[in-house]
Design an enzyme around this catalytic site. Structure first.
Site, PDB file in Angstrom:
ATOM      1  N   ASN A 240      -2.053   0.075   6.864  1.00  0.00           N
ATOM      2  CA  ASN A 240      -1.562  -1.200   7.378  1.00  0.00           C
ATOM      3  C   ASN A 240      -0.688  -1.963   6.382  1.00  0.00           C
ATOM      4  OD1 ASN A 240      -3.576  -1.984   5.690  1.00  0.00           O
ATOM      5  ND2 ASN A 240      -4.801  -3.069   7.210  1.00  0.00           N
TER       6      ASN A 240
ATOM      7  N   PHE B  30     -15.508   3.936   6.782  1.00  0.00           N
ATOM      8  CA  PHE B  30     -14.115   4.271   6.440  1.00  0.00           C
ATOM      9  C   PHE B  30     -13.848   4.253   4.933  1.00  0.00           C
ATOM     10  CE2 PHE B  30     -14.210  -0.305   7.608  1.00  0.00           C
ATOM     11  CZ  PHE B  30     -13.731  -0.887   6.438  1.00  0.00           C
TER      12      PHE B  30
ATOM     13  N   THR C 174      -5.921  -7.058  10.577  1.00  0.00           N
ATOM     14  CA  THR C 174      -6.102  -5.731   9.955  1.00  0.00           C
ATOM     15  C   THR C 174      -5.536  -4.622  10.838  1.00  0.00           C
ATOM     16  OG1 THR C 174      -8.183  -6.622   9.099  1.00  0.00           O
ATOM     17  CG2 THR C 174      -7.836  -4.242   8.880  1.00  0.00           C
TER      18      THR C 174
ATOM     19  N   ARG D 100      -2.359 -14.376   4.624  1.00  0.00           N
ATOM     20  CA  ARG D 100      -3.027 -13.617   5.677  1.00  0.00           C
ATOM     21  C   ARG D 100      -2.369 -13.875   7.038  1.00  0.00           C
ATOM     22  NH1 ARG D 100      -7.443 -10.591   3.934  1.00  0.00           N
ATOM     23  NH2 ARG D 100      -8.329 -10.546   6.013  1.00  0.00           N
TER      24      ARG D 100
ATOM     25  N   ARG E  25       2.238  -6.640   9.421  1.00  0.00           N
ATOM     26  CA  ARG E  25       1.491  -5.480   9.927  1.00  0.00           C
ATOM     27  C   ARG E  25       1.921  -5.123  11.354  1.00  0.00           C
ATOM     28  NH1 ARG E  25      -4.364  -7.203   7.355  1.00  0.00           N
ATOM     29  NH2 ARG E  25      -4.284  -5.883   5.490  1.00  0.00           N
TER      30      ARG E  25
ATOM     31  N   LYS F 159       0.827  -1.212   0.000  1.00  0.00           N
ATOM     32  CA  LYS F 159       0.000   0.000   0.000  1.00  0.00           C
ATOM     33  C   LYS F 159       0.867   1.270   0.000  1.00  0.00           C
ATOM     34  CE  LYS F 159      -3.922  -2.260   2.301  1.00  0.00           C
ATOM     35  NZ  LYS F 159      -4.961  -2.158   3.361  1.00  0.00           N
TER      36      LYS F 159
ATOM     37  N   TYR G  80     -12.134  -1.764  -3.756  1.00  0.00           N
ATOM     38  CA  TYR G  80     -12.699  -1.968  -2.414  1.00  0.00           C
ATOM     39  C   TYR G  80     -14.222  -1.820  -2.400  1.00  0.00           C
ATOM     40  CZ  TYR G  80      -8.251  -2.344   0.157  1.00  0.00           C
ATOM     41  OH  TYR G  80      -7.044  -2.781   0.661  1.00  0.00           O
TER      42      TYR G  80
ATOM     43  N   GLU H  15      -9.264 -10.422  -7.948  1.00  0.00           N
ATOM     44  CA  GLU H  15      -8.430  -9.251  -7.669  1.00  0.00           C
ATOM     45  C   GLU H  15      -7.177  -9.240  -8.543  1.00  0.00           C
ATOM     46  OE1 GLU H  15      -9.813  -8.712  -3.000  1.00  0.00           O
ATOM     47  OE2 GLU H  15      -7.755  -9.305  -3.439  1.00  0.00           O
TER      48      GLU H  15
ATOM     49  N   HIS I 188      -2.145  -5.350   1.475  1.00  0.00           N
ATOM     50  CA  HIS I 188      -3.439  -6.027   1.263  1.00  0.00           C
ATOM     51  C   HIS I 188      -3.196  -7.482   0.899  1.00  0.00           C
ATOM     52  CE1 HIS I 188      -7.315  -7.105  -0.541  1.00  0.00           C
ATOM     53  NE2 HIS I 188      -6.603  -7.634  -1.520  1.00  0.00           N
TER      54      HIS I 188
HETATM   55  P1  ATP Z   1      -7.185  -5.868   3.071  1.00  0.00           P
HETATM   56  O1  ATP Z   1      -8.515  -6.163   2.394  1.00  0.00           O
HETATM   57  O2  ATP Z   1      -6.610  -4.510   2.716  1.00  0.00           O
HETATM   58  O3  ATP Z   1      -6.210  -6.989   2.911  1.00  0.00           O
HETATM   59  P2  ATP Z   1      -8.258  -6.776   5.558  1.00  0.00           P
HETATM   60  O4  ATP Z   1      -8.882  -7.860   4.737  1.00  0.00           O
HETATM   61  O5  ATP Z   1      -7.389  -7.168   6.704  1.00  0.00           O
HETATM   62  O6  ATP Z   1      -7.427  -5.803   4.652  1.00  0.00           O
HETATM   63  P3  ATP Z   1     -10.777  -5.388   5.449  1.00  0.00           P
HETATM   64  O7  ATP Z   1     -11.822  -5.559   6.487  1.00  0.00           O
HETATM   65  O8  ATP Z   1     -10.966  -6.045   4.121  1.00  0.00           O
HETATM   66  O9  ATP Z   1      -9.384  -5.801   6.103  1.00  0.00           O
HETATM   67  O10 ATP Z   1     -10.583  -3.820   5.241  1.00  0.00           O
HETATM   68  C1  ATP Z   1      -9.940  -3.325   4.085  1.00  0.00           C
HETATM   69  C2  ATP Z   1      -9.021  -2.204   4.484  1.00  0.00           C
HETATM   70  O11 ATP Z   1      -9.818  -1.119   4.950  1.00  0.00           O
HETATM   71  C3  ATP Z   1      -8.076  -2.503   5.637  1.00  0.00           C
HETATM   72  O12 ATP Z   1      -6.908  -3.170   5.263  1.00  0.00           O
HETATM   73  C4  ATP Z   1      -7.780  -1.117   6.139  1.00  0.00           C
HETATM   74  O13 ATP Z   1      -6.823  -0.468   5.295  1.00  0.00           O
HETATM   75  C5  ATP Z   1      -9.134  -0.440   5.985  1.00  0.00           C
HETATM   76  N1  ATP Z   1      -9.947  -0.538   7.208  1.00  0.00           N
HETATM   77  C6  ATP Z   1     -10.583  -1.642   7.681  1.00  0.00           C
HETATM   78  N2  ATP Z   1     -11.233  -1.385   8.830  1.00  0.00           N
HETATM   79  C7  ATP Z   1     -11.007  -0.073   9.091  1.00  0.00           C
HETATM   80  C8  ATP Z   1     -11.415   0.824  10.127  1.00  0.00           C
HETATM   81  N3  ATP Z   1     -12.183   0.429  11.138  1.00  0.00           N
HETATM   82  N4  ATP Z   1     -10.983   2.116  10.059  1.00  0.00           N
HETATM   83  C9  ATP Z   1     -10.196   2.543   9.037  1.00  0.00           C
HETATM   84  N5  ATP Z   1      -9.782   1.741   8.023  1.00  0.00           N
HETATM   85  C10 ATP Z   1     -10.181   0.460   8.054  1.00  0.00           C
HETATM   86 MG    MG Z   2      -9.998  -7.483   2.975  1.00  0.00          MG
END
Ligand code: ATP
Ligand code: MG
Length: 145
Positions: A114, A59, A93, A87, A104, A11, A51, A128, A117
């Site tokens: 973080n 968010f 996350t 993962r 992370r 990212k 996304y 994706e 992805h």
């Molecule tokens: P990613 O999809 O990026 O691999 P993830 O699967 O761990 O991450 P998701 O729930 O899919 O988490 O959320 C996608 C992204 O949105 C997160 O990686 C983070 O950058 C952002 N995000 C998720 N939850 C929050 C939150 N509560 N506040 C701010 N940003 C968030």
């Molecule tokens: Mg995700």
């Protein structure tokens, strides 16, 4: 065990912090094969499309601003059980909840910024991957790569 593809994105915070080399080192040390990689800057619309599953989340606007706010590095990775193993390598996350020694936990600054992805299912891994790379830009799986 099944050979799977996952789409990683280093990212914009990872690029800003100059951690691309270290994060790729960890990914390769964990046994992932890099099949495609490039550096791009997503438009706001591209980040929103990527996304889209989160479009109703509070968010979403901040997240897509962040993801389109600087260059990022999408990477296609291949490995047995790539989805779950990747993962596990990156951690939860929220970096405060990520297990010690995960990417992370070691590099991320916040739940939003973080570092990386990772796809969350084999079907999303395929979908994706196709969002960033046509099949002809993905190198073949060969014995020595
Ligand atoms: P990613 O999809 O990026 O691999 P993830 O699967 O761990 O991450 P998701 O729930 O899919 O988490 O959320 C996608 C992204 O949105 C997160 O990686 C983070 O950058 C952002 N995000 C998720 N939850 C929050 C939150 N509560 N506040 C701010 N940003 C968030
Ligand atoms: Mg995700």
């Amino acid at each position: 065990m099944a050979l799977e593809r996952t789409l990683a994105i280093l990212k914009p915070d990872c690029i800003r912090k100059e951690k691309v080399g270290e994060v790729l080192r960890r990914i390769q040390d964990a046994g992932f094969q890099i099949r495609a990689m490039k550096m791009i800057t997503m438009s706001k619309a591209e980040a929103e499309g990527f996304y889209a599953v989160h479009e109703d989340k509070p968010f979403f606007d901040d997240l897509t601003d962040f993801m389109s706010g600087g260059p990022c590095v999408p990477v296609v990775l291949e490995k047995e059980d790539a989805i779950a193993d990747f993962r596990a390598l990156i951690g939860a996350t929220d970096p405060d909840e990520a297990a010690e020694g995960t990417i992370r936990s070691d590099f991320a600054g916040s739940i939003q910024e973080n570092i990386v992805h990772g796809s969350d299912s084999p079907s999303n891994g395929q979908k994706e991957t196709g969002y960033f790379f046509p099949e002809h830009e993905i190198v073949a799986n060969t014995a020595n790569t």
